[in-house]
Design a protein around this motif. Structure first.
Motif, mmCIF file in Angstrom:
data_model
loop_
_atom_site.group_PDB
_atom_site.id
_atom_site.type_symbol
_atom_site.label_atom_id
_atom_site.label_comp_id
_atom_site.label_asym_id
_atom_site.label_seq_id
_atom_site.Cartn_x
_atom_site.Cartn_y
_atom_site.Cartn_z
ATOM 1 N N LEU A 32 32.169 5.873 -55.568
ATOM 2 C CA LEU A 32 31.846 4.522 -55.125
ATOM 3 C C LEU A 32 32.587 4.092 -54.056
ATOM 4 O O LEU A 32 32.534 3.508 -53.118
ATOM 5 N N PHE A 33 34.163 4.490 -54.160
ATOM 6 C CA PHE A 33 34.817 4.374 -52.941
ATOM 7 C C PHE A 33 34.443 4.995 -51.809
ATOM 8 O O PHE A 33 34.535 4.724 -50.762
ATOM 9 N N PHE A 34 34.069 6.340 -51.729
ATOM 10 C CA PHE A 34 33.613 7.069 -50.761
ATOM 11 C C PHE A 34 32.306 6.403 -50.146
ATOM 12 O O PHE A 34 32.339 6.510 -49.039
ATOM 13 N N LEU A 35 31.499 5.996 -51.176
ATOM 14 C CA LEU A 35 30.168 5.119 -50.460
ATOM 15 C C LEU A 35 30.495 3.978 -49.700
ATOM 16 O O LEU A 35 30.027 3.556 -48.804
ATOM 17 N N LEU A 36 31.745 3.264 -50.268
ATOM 18 C CA LEU A 36 32.340 1.929 -49.470
ATOM 19 C C LEU A 36 32.866 2.376 -48.219
ATOM 20 O O LEU A 36 32.398 1.578 -47.358
ATOM 21 N N MET A 37 33.435 3.508 -48.061
ATOM 22 C CA MET A 37 34.135 4.004 -46.555
ATOM 23 C C MET A 37 32.873 4.157 -45.932
ATOM 24 O O MET A 37 32.826 4.016 -44.716
ATOM 25 N N MET A 38 31.668 4.925 -46.291
ATOM 26 C CA MET A 38 30.609 5.261 -45.496
ATOM 27 C C MET A 38 29.977 4.033 -45.036
ATOM 28 O O MET A 38 29.650 3.812 -44.003
ATOM 29 N N VAL A 39 29.716 3.134 -45.986
ATOM 30 C CA VAL A 39 28.939 1.760 -45.752
ATOM 31 C C VAL A 39 29.833 1.087 -44.437
ATOM 32 O O VAL A 39 29.277 0.359 -43.557
ATOM 33 N N THR A 40 31.162 1.014 -44.638
ATOM 34 C CA THR A 40 32.113 0.514 -43.843
ATOM 35 C C THR A 40 31.998 0.822 -42.491
ATOM 36 O O THR A 40 31.866 0.021 -41.588
ATOM 37 N N TYR A 41 32.199 1.932 -42.471
ATOM 38 C CA TYR A 41 32.609 2.668 -40.994
ATOM 39 C C TYR A 41 31.348 3.449 -40.436
ATOM 40 O O TYR A 41 31.458 3.957 -39.345
ATOM 41 N N VAL A 42 30.158 3.526 -41.339
ATOM 42 C CA VAL A 42 29.001 3.999 -40.380
ATOM 43 C C VAL A 42 27.881 3.045 -40.813
ATOM 44 O O VAL A 42 27.070 3.042 -41.709
ATOM 45 N N PRO A 43 27.884 2.017 -40.397
ATOM 46 C CA PRO A 43 27.040 0.841 -40.399
ATOM 47 C C PRO A 43 25.427 1.236 -40.207
ATOM 48 O O PRO A 43 24.642 0.459 -40.941
ATOM 49 N N ALA A 44 25.225 2.447 -39.770
ATOM 50 C CA ALA A 44 23.987 2.642 -39.770
ATOM 51 C C ALA A 44 23.282 3.034 -41.362
ATOM 52 O O ALA A 44 22.194 2.903 -41.423
ATOM 53 N N ILE A 45 24.245 3.617 -42.164
ATOM 54 C CA ILE A 45 23.577 3.895 -43.287
ATOM 55 C C ILE A 45 23.194 2.460 -44.107
ATOM 56 O O ILE A 45 22.105 2.619 -44.685
ATOM 57 N N PRO A 46 23.579 1.334 -44.068
ATOM 58 C CA PRO A 46 23.122 0.316 -44.651
ATOM 59 C C PRO A 46 21.945 -0.610 -43.484
ATOM 60 O O PRO A 46 21.063 -1.050 -44.186
ATOM 61 N N MET A 47 22.313 -0.340 -42.418
ATOM 62 C CA MET A 47 21.619 -1.114 -41.507
ATOM 63 C C MET A 47 20.339 -0.730 -40.711
ATOM 64 O O MET A 47 19.462 -1.064 -40.121
ATOM 65 N N PHE A 48 20.062 0.756 -40.932
ATOM 66 C CA PHE A 48 19.153 1.572 -40.499
ATOM 67 C C PHE A 48 17.756 0.823 -40.680
ATOM 68 O O PHE A 48 17.040 0.384 -39.800
ATOM 69 N N LEU A 49 17.392 0.370 -41.914
ATOM 70 C CA LEU A 49 16.232 -0.073 -42.323
ATOM 71 C C LEU A 49 16.201 -1.524 -41.907
ATOM 72 O O LEU A 49 14.961 -1.870 -41.662
ATOM 73 N N VAL A 50 17.341 -2.253 -42.053
ATOM 74 C CA VAL A 50 17.219 -3.542 -41.509
ATOM 75 C C VAL A 50 16.762 -3.746 -39.906
ATOM 76 O O VAL A 50 16.155 -4.484 -39.599
ATOM 77 N N GLU A 51 17.443 -2.855 -39.268
ATOM 78 C CA GLU A 51 17.177 -2.801 -37.654
ATOM 79 C C GLU A 51 15.870 -2.367 -37.602
ATOM 80 O O GLU A 51 15.006 -2.834 -36.507
ATOM 81 N N TYR A 52 15.236 -1.498 -38.390
ATOM 82 C CA TYR A 52 13.852 -0.801 -37.901
ATOM 83 C C TYR A 52 12.692 -2.043 -38.466
ATOM 84 O O TYR A 52 11.812 -2.114 -37.468
ATOM 85 N N PHE A 53 12.915 -2.667 -39.604
ATOM 86 C CA PHE A 53 11.844 -3.686 -39.867
ATOM 87 C C PHE A 53 12.025 -5.125 -39.405
ATOM 88 O O PHE A 53 10.995 -5.643 -39.280
ATOM 89 N N TYR A 54 13.131 -5.449 -39.284
ATOM 90 C CA TYR A 54 13.542 -6.869 -38.973
ATOM 91 C C TYR A 54 14.058 -7.405 -37.532
ATOM 92 O O TYR A 54 14.256 -8.226 -37.109
ATOM 93 N N ARG A 55 14.485 -6.487 -36.771
ATOM 94 C CA ARG A 55 15.140 -6.627 -35.651
ATOM 95 C C ARG A 55 14.796 -5.596 -34.333
ATOM 96 O O ARG A 55 13.998 -4.810 -34.695
#
Length: 427
Positions: A404-427
């Motif tokens: 979970l901590f490794f996932l947190l670091m990925m989400v924090t410092y590689v914003p594309a992981i959580p934001m890819f779908l948001v950017e694709y569909f809504y922005r």
């Protein structure tokens, strides 16, 4: 000085076991009286009522109720049987069944505690019977249930969206990729454990059993389609999607499965009402405190102090990660979001952090907090079901917390992981 006294007063009340919602309200009213006089209390009830009647918050009791109804309709048993048909042939497959079922149930309940209560009561005894150590069974159940706060619909995400005035739908979408990624990494870790300690294979793979269990659980699979499909398709809001989930749960449980009676419905509504009351008391009290903090401009002062130290958003994210991880040790996720997010949001905006991205960072931090004593609400529930010592389970759970901590670091410092779908569909 006022802010420090408020914090000390709040901590003191919490340490003597005053409920957090009550503590928030008491501190807010004491400061209001000391700074504005008794007349300021005349508006307190209106402020609390307005804060608790925000329309998106209506989704919380509805999602809780939908999850409770489906659990009364043997949804857990059907999902576990289907997951066993897929993963049972793998070494340590029952641990993967646990994780896979949590991934699916997360799409209905939005609550990690509800996930543990529903799945753990079935899977932990089954794992112990098959020879898994009870500490491992409790650790897998607890850590995989945290995925329920990452995968939509998520109650902490709804609370964050309301506190941050962000889009519920976009935060839901941002949680999809991290949630699935976390589940896959946990399955990999479970397989490593199974290979090292020679945990058993559950059953031989059978296409017939896969087909039969899939058919039996087929109606359950329509719930995520109704909830998430409607929300992501733009046909309904998150709140309307929650209402549809309740109607679908009633129809599937009562008409299709024929396992929902009036007694089960009453118990589901009672359980949902109790859980909702706890959350809404926190929301109402935090609205009063938040109104006071805004008047005193404390969040803006904190933001100014932090930005004078650094305006690098990645350094700020690192400091906020540490802060929220510490908060998670002592506060439940709902309380932490309600209490802390309005204070740090001006700082987040000042350094240019996307509120949706920050919502995933907050959610993951507090999800880790559900696994770390002394509070560790999800871990405590799992240990109670397994009848295992919390500290022994925590020792086994550390590698899963590491995931979970490794996932947190990925989400924090590689914003594309959580934001890819948001950017694709809504922005």
């Amino acid at each position: 000085m006022t802010g420090l006294l408020m914090l000390l007063g709040l901590v003191a009340l919490i340490l003597i076991n005053v409920p957090i919602g009550v503590a928030l309200g008491v501190v807010a009213m004491v400061v209001m009286i000391s700074t504005h006089g008794m007349d300021s209390l005349l508006s307190a009830a209106i402020t609390m009522f307005s804060g608790a009647t925000n329309f998106p918050l209506l989704a919380i009791p509805l999602f809780i109720l939908a999850g409770a109804i489906m659990n009364s309709s043997s949804l857990s048993r059907r999902l576990i049987a289907f997951a066993s048909a897929i993963f049972g042939c793998i070494k340590g497959g029952l641990a993967m069944v646990n994780i896979g079922t949590s991934l699916f149930f997360a799409e209905i309940s939005g609550s990690a505690v509800a996930d543990v209560a529903a799945m753990g009561s079935i899977l932990i005894p089954a794992m112990k019977k098959k020879g898994y150590p009870k500490e491992f069974a409790a650790a897998v159940t607890s850590s995989s249930a945290t995925l329920a706060v990452i995968i939509p619909p998520s109650i902490p995400m709804i609370l964050y969206a309301v506190m941050a005035d962000a889009s519920v739908v976009q935060i839901f979408v941002a949680g999809i990729v991290p949630g699935v990624l976390g589940g896959v990494m946990m399955m990999g870790l479970a397989y490593w454990y199974a290979t090292r300690y020679n945990y058993p294979v559950e059953e031989v793979f059978s296409w017939k059993k896969l087909k039969d269990t899939g058919k039996e659980a087929g109606w359950a699979f329509t719930l995520p389609l109704i909830i998430l499909g409607g929300i992501f398709g733009g046909w309904v809001t998150a709140t309307e999607g929650a209402a549809l989930a309740v109607l679908a749960a009633l129809f599937i449980g009562g008409v299709i499965y024929r396992e929902l009676n009036l007694k089960h419905l009453y118990e589901s509504m009672l359980d949902g009402g109790i859980q909702t009351a706890v959350v809404m008391l926190l929301v109402a009290a935090s609205a009063l405190l938040g109104h006071l903090l805004t008047e005193l401009q404390m969040p803006q002062q904190i933001a100014a102090a932090m930005t004078s130290f650094t305006d690098n958003k990645y350094v700020v994210l690192a400091m906020l990660n540490v802060f929220f991880l510490i908060c998670g040790l002592f506060l439940h996720s709902a309380a932490a979001i309600i209490l802390v997010v309005p204070i740090v949001l001006p700082l987040v905006n000042a350094v240019g952090i996307d509120p949706v991205h920050f919502g995933l960072v907050v959610t993951l931090n507090l999800g880790i907090g559900q696994q770390t004593p002394p509070v560790a609400s999800v871990l405590a529930t799992s240990c109670s079901i397994a009848r295992a010592d919390m500290w022994k389970v925590t020792k086994v759970n550390l590698p899963f917390i590491g995931v979970l901590f490794f996932l947190l670091m990925m989400v924090t410092y590689v914003p594309a992981i959580p934001m890819f779908l948001v950017e694709y569909f809504y922005r």
